[in-house]
Design an enzyme around this catalytic site. Structure first.
Site, PDB file in Angstrom:
ATOM      1  N   ILE A  33       0.680  -0.980  -0.118  1.00  0.00           N
ATOM      2  CA  ILE A  33       0.104  -0.093  -0.022  1.00  0.00           C
ATOM      3  C   ILE A  33       0.945   1.298  -0.068  1.00  0.00           C
ATOM      4  O   ILE A  33       0.347   2.209   0.034  1.00  0.00           O
ATOM      5  CB  ILE A  33      -0.988  -0.007   0.994  1.00  0.00           C
ATOM      6  CG1 ILE A  33      -0.228   0.032   2.729  1.00  0.00           C
ATOM      7  CG2 ILE A  33      -1.979  -1.233   1.083  1.00  0.00           C
ATOM      8  CD1 ILE A  33      -1.152   0.334   3.663  1.00  0.00           C
ATOM      9  N   GLY A  34       2.281   1.195  -0.212  1.00  0.00           N
ATOM     10  CA  GLY A  34       3.036   2.470  -0.575  1.00  0.00           C
ATOM     11  C   GLY A  34       3.921   2.886   0.829  1.00  0.00           C
ATOM     12  O   GLY A  34       4.236   3.694   0.916  1.00  0.00           O
ATOM     13  N   GLY A  35       4.244   1.704   1.654  1.00  0.00           N
ATOM     14  CA  GLY A  35       5.013   2.148   2.632  1.00  0.00           C
ATOM     15  C   GLY A  35       6.296   2.616   2.378  1.00  0.00           C
ATOM     16  O   GLY A  35       6.769   3.606   3.282  1.00  0.00           O
TER      17      GLY A  35
ATOM     18  N   GLU B  15       8.521 -10.387 -11.757  1.00  0.00           N
ATOM     19  CA  GLU B  15       9.278 -11.374 -12.702  1.00  0.00           C
ATOM     20  C   GLU B  15       8.490 -11.102 -14.182  1.00  0.00           C
ATOM     21  O   GLU B  15       8.962 -11.697 -15.056  1.00  0.00           O
ATOM     22  CB  GLU B  15       9.193 -12.835 -12.400  1.00  0.00           C
ATOM     23  CG  GLU B  15       7.948 -13.678 -12.039  1.00  0.00           C
ATOM     24  CD  GLU B  15       7.392 -13.519 -10.552  1.00  0.00           C
ATOM     25  OE1 GLU B  15       7.013 -14.407 -10.438  1.00  0.00           O
ATOM     26  OE2 GLU B  15       7.633 -12.478  -9.867  1.00  0.00           O
TER      27      GLU B  15
ATOM     28  N   SER C 161       9.981  -4.794  -0.850  1.00  0.00           N
ATOM     29  CA  SER C 161       9.737  -5.514   0.217  1.00  0.00           C
ATOM     30  C   SER C 161       9.049  -7.038  -0.101  1.00  0.00           C
ATOM     31  O   SER C 161       7.899  -7.064  -0.151  1.00  0.00           O
ATOM     32  CB  SER C 161       8.558  -4.818   1.281  1.00  0.00           C
ATOM     33  OG  SER C 161       9.074  -3.641   1.785  1.00  0.00           O
TER      34      SER C 161
ATOM     35  N   CYS D  12       7.595 -12.363   2.661  1.00  0.00           N
ATOM     36  CA  CYS D  12       8.563 -12.704   3.933  1.00  0.00           C
ATOM     37  C   CYS D  12       8.237 -14.118   4.176  1.00  0.00           C
ATOM     38  O   CYS D  12       8.941 -14.773   5.047  1.00  0.00           O
ATOM     39  CB  CYS D  12       8.272 -11.586   5.081  1.00  0.00           C
ATOM     40  SG  CYS D  12       6.510 -11.826   5.552  1.00  0.00           S
TER      41      CYS D  12
END
Length: 206
Positions: A19-21, A68, A84, A87
């Site tokens: 969301i644009g962190g 990709e 990011s 994870c």
């Protein structure tokens, strides 16, 4: 090789943009930005991203596309890549399974590292965020090898919001790379305390 940014700010590519962190962090750090192009596969995140930055003066928009699938030509000439990556391959939670480089969710990061090796105009800076479990993983080793091979020096951090006075203990890994010798010889250390404000400011792209 010194890569000049566009007049008035940097050209930024934001991968796995959520969301644009990363984009808001650049704004809050007063890093001058001319253009942002973001890539994220989640349509829900992308609608939120566009809402968050609908009044922004920066050109560009978020694109619903797997990292990709981005053509190499689209990647050439940016000043800064932020990312990011997923994870889950490195998370220590029981449900995560920690498959590291064997996890298909690493495909986007693997792709970026592969094209970085052959680009004519690679970015001057790279900024990556991930969970603590990324440190020491196979993908961590691949990432460090790839950026060093392209002439980047780097700084590594393990930081949490509590280091900045916020009541949220959420330790995260941060990697900042610059295509120069500025941090040569310092890149093995993983810093786990808040740098003094003057040192932190010196780390910013400028």
């Amino acid at each position: 090789e010194k890569q000049e940014s566009k007049a008035g700010g940097l050209r930024v590519m934001e991968f796995f943009s959520g969301i644009g962190g990363m984009r808001i962090s650049l704004s809050q750090a007063h890093v001058p930005v001319k253009e942002v192009i973001a890539y994220e596969i989640s349509a829900i995140c992308n609608r939120t991203y566009e809402h968050n930055f609908s009044g922004s003066d920066e050109c560009g928009r978020v694109r619903t596309k797997l990292v990709e699938q981005v053509e190499v030509e689209e990647l050439e000439g940016a000043d800064l890549w932020t990312m990011s990556p997923p994870c889950q391959p490195f998370s220590t939670t029981k449900a995560a399974n920690r498959r590291d480089a064997d996890d298909p969710r690493c495909a986007g990061l693997k792709y970026l590292l592969s094209v970085l090796d052959t680009m004519q105009r690679p970015p001057r800076w790279l900024l990556l965020e991930n969970v603590k479990g990324f440190v020491g993983s196979q993908m961590h080793a691949r990432l460090l090898a790839a950026v060093r091979a392209r002439g980047y020096s780097l700084r590594q951090f393990l930081l949490s919001p509590v280091h900045f006075g916020m009541p949220n203990n959420r330790l995260r890994y941060y990697l900042l790379c610059e295509r120069s010798d500025r941090w040569r010889g310092l890149d093995e250390e993983v810093i786990s305390s808040t740098p003094p404000s003057n040192e932190a400011a010196a780390l910013l792209p400028h």
